[in-house]
Motif scaffolding. Sequence first.
Motif, short mmCIF file in Angstrom:
data_model
loop_
_atom_site.label_atom_id
_atom_site.label_comp_id
_atom_site.label_asym_id
_atom_site.label_seq_id
_atom_site.Cartn_x
_atom_site.Cartn_y
_atom_site.Cartn_z
N LYS A 188 -49.89 -191.60 -2.23
CA LYS A 188 -50.90 -192.66 -2.16
C LYS A 188 -51.97 -192.36 -3.18
O LYS A 188 -52.40 -191.21 -3.32
CB LYS A 188 -51.52 -192.71 -0.76
N TRP A 200 -60.77 -191.70 0.22
CA TRP A 200 -59.61 -190.79 0.27
C TRP A 200 -59.11 -190.67 1.71
O TRP A 200 -57.91 -190.76 1.96
CB TRP A 200 -60.00 -189.42 -0.29
N PHE A 201 -60.04 -190.51 2.64
CA PHE A 201 -59.63 -190.45 4.04
C PHE A 201 -59.03 -191.79 4.46
O PHE A 201 -58.04 -191.83 5.17
CB PHE A 201 -60.83 -190.12 4.94
N ALA A 202 -59.65 -192.87 4.01
CA ALA A 202 -59.18 -194.19 4.44
C ALA A 202 -57.77 -194.48 3.94
O ALA A 202 -57.01 -195.18 4.59
CB ALA A 202 -60.15 -195.27 3.96
N ALA A 203 -57.41 -193.91 2.81
CA ALA A 203 -56.07 -194.15 2.26
C ALA A 203 -55.02 -193.29 2.96
O ALA A 203 -53.83 -193.49 2.82
CB ALA A 203 -56.05 -193.87 0.77
N ASN A 204 -55.49 -192.34 3.72
CA ASN A 204 -54.72 -191.25 4.26
C ASN A 204 -54.53 -191.38 5.74
O ASN A 204 -55.35 -190.91 6.51
CB ASN A 204 -55.55 -189.98 4.06
N GLU A 205 -53.42 -191.97 6.17
CA GLU A 205 -53.24 -192.01 7.61
C GLU A 205 -52.57 -190.75 8.10
O GLU A 205 -52.63 -190.40 9.24
CB GLU A 205 -52.40 -193.21 8.00
N ASN A 206 -51.87 -190.11 7.23
CA ASN A 206 -50.99 -189.06 7.67
C ASN A 206 -51.14 -187.84 6.78
O ASN A 206 -50.29 -187.56 5.96
CB ASN A 206 -49.56 -189.59 7.61
N LEU A 207 -52.25 -187.15 6.96
CA LEU A 207 -52.53 -185.99 6.11
C LEU A 207 -51.67 -184.81 6.50
O LEU A 207 -51.73 -184.36 7.62
CB LEU A 207 -53.98 -185.56 6.27
N LYS A 208 -50.91 -184.32 5.57
CA LYS A 208 -50.22 -183.09 5.87
C LYS A 208 -50.97 -181.95 5.22
O LYS A 208 -51.44 -182.02 4.09
CB LYS A 208 -48.77 -183.13 5.37
N PRO A 266 -51.75 -182.04 -0.61
CA PRO A 266 -52.50 -183.29 -0.76
C PRO A 266 -51.60 -184.33 -1.42
O PRO A 266 -51.31 -184.27 -2.60
CB PRO A 266 -53.68 -182.91 -1.66
#
Lengths: 409, 409
Positions: free
Chosen positions: B180, B202-210, B214
């Motif tokens: 993303k 960045w957080f908003a684009a990130n639903e599934n942070l592993k 990154p």
Amino acid sequence: MTQYIGHGRVEIVERIKEINDFNELKKIEIRRQLAHEIVSIAYGFLSPLRGFMNYEEVDSVVKEMRLPNGILWPIPLIFDIIDREIREGDVIGLTYMGKPLAIIKVDEIFKYDKKYIAEKVYKTTDIKHPGVRRTLNYGDKFIGGEVWLVNKLKFNEPYNRFWLTPIQHREVFKQKGWKKIVAFQTRNVPHTGHEYLMKYAWFAANENLKVDEPRTGILVNVVIGEKRIGDYIDEAILLTHDALSKYGYISKRVHLLSFTLWDMRYAGPREAILHAIIRSNLGCTHHVFGRDHAGVGNYYSPYEAHEIFDYISEKDLLIKPIFLRENYYCPKCGGIENEILCDHKDEKQEFSGSLLRSIIMDEVKPTKMVMRPEVYDTLMRAAREYGFGNPFVTEEYLKNRRNVFELGD
Amino acid sequence: MTQYIGHGRVEIVERIKEINDFNELKKIEIRRQLAHEIVSIAYGFLSPLRGFMNYEEVDSVVKEMRLPNGILWPIPLIFDIIDREIREGDVIGLTYMGKPLAIIKVDEIFKYDKKYIAEKVYKTTDIKHPGVRRTLNYGDKFIGGEVWLVNKLKFNEPYNRFWLTPIQHREVFKQKGWKKIVAFQTRNVPHTGHEYLMKYAWFAANENLKVDEPRTGILVNVVIGEKRIGDYIDEAILLTHDALSKYGYISKRVHLLSFTLWDMRYAGPREAILHAIIRSNLGCTHHVFGRDHAGVGNYYSPYEAHEIFDYISEKDLLIKPIFLRENYYCPKCGGIENEILCDHKDEKQEFSGSLLRSIIMDEVKPTKMVMRPEVYDTLMRAAREYGFGNPFVTEEYLKNRRNVFELGD
């Protein structure tokens, strides 16, 4: 992976009954853990469970992490008894604090290898692990069968201000106009690391922010249950999270506080999944998982609760996990940061729970970038009001604390 | 809404040709705006456009905000000429700074009501609006036709360090392992409000942070084009954004800086859509829209660029908009907050571009919670090196600034 009863999108069915013949039933007085689990089952926190597990269910959950019908379920719910005059087919009246609480329809009486449960669920049989200890201390026989709540709960202060059933959670979400709700699990008084974990999770749940209409909310759902010496007292956990929104650090428009009655198992990854299921039953769409989620000691690696979700398909879980790294205070950025976004690792000041505890123990007010002053003041007020002068659990608190709820006669 | 050529997911086709007979063609020397647009068309920034619009295309874009084939397109691309010996069917050699740049195949020569364009695209015909002024200043005849770049561009310092074609953007994203990519549009030297806009996005684009991987990155894509007196100089914009990651405020692992050659139209909502299209051509999956996106003066309401997306279906846009409110510094929270999450409105300290400018003009270093010291130092260095001592555009800069790129003979 047939059907998904209850995990979030389906109607919650409450298991509450009025009965007149309670006094005529055989009775068992149950301990707090089981009473809390019955309340959670009855209101649908643990949907689709309708009672305590039978042999097949325990076996399937322990071995496969699924109920026999294929639904994801990580931790066995066990009603243990010590030798008694109970037979399969009985309906038993369950009393708690000497008062009628519930009935259980005894479907099956069985034995199951407790050490094997520990090994599979906790990945250790070390008796020092509190979940293992509880499991090994269970009575030798288990009852499987459905339960119904038969009495009204009257929650005491301050719990009564934050008690919501799953159905009520969903109603409040609707009133607030929230389309996305991100659940935050806690057993802690919030430091700023927690606060920004929630704020960052709010952004993460939010792909499509519309101005003027916060359609995404944060549900802070405290786990209320067995306490260990040195834990923050339950009343303080609730009141300090309330202070965070009361004093504007997280606006009430996007913040809701409630709790679930559940004795932490500290089962790390398996418990993370249980938390996800519970919060999907409350109507949440997202769940934050930080570092060391539901872990204890060094039994699980810091992000093991993240990794387990790699093995779970989206269809199995009606809630989206949001994985966040631990936050720290970065003096260079002047704010709460994390290791992915900020490169000032050498200067980072990590939040140390134990350091924070020792500061608080000495009644030193932490700086506002560690703990908000209103949170600290609220903590100290709760200590005086509910903790016998101590914000942390003591022997005295364990012995004399006020019940979470009372029962009618 | 047939096909979506180019908008993000499809192959970008570069329009670059080697030709030997350039000298034999009729020639036109073109101004910087058109040269930049040709470069952007040729490399696919403006895909699926293959040249300048004909009558039908201009008419459709102006009236319907779509190309005749149904593809979303908000702003007409117009090649205007003043009376010349040019005929439909001609192939014209386009020179820029006296050197061969491109060729255009003249498909159509036509007229179109410029005032009507202004009215529809800018929602005003006020000549004070810089987009309107440019439109009304166009020559009276327009050429529609495909273009090809016929020369190599040699970017000057510091542009050469940040130049990436759309294909190269996609390659870098792949190398970095980003799944993303959230695009951040800017014409500004970053203050901390911008920095946290990027971090929150960045957080908003990130639903599934592993953890440890990154998989989401931020593309800071600067618009380089016509400057107005008082703007930050282009070199400073690039170098200060570079400083943000160089000095660790946003880790290089999640940060990439590049630019697009485009003269801002200040068309507010319509331009927001164009920015979304350009960044989807670069391979981005998300695009931040803050307050007053691509606006000027009071022609558009602060969040008008958010509202227009209500009228655009997801299928039309191969990129997800992330709408963020303006950030402010909250002295109570001690950090960069926004009006949805934080309730301390009475104490908020808004970022005022003009206040910041006046501080910088006086060579006073802002506090690090307003502008990072390394950003300020970089800005001042850029002023000395590229701005004739001034971080802001002056007459001298406009006259003597170094070209963005040079052309081979």
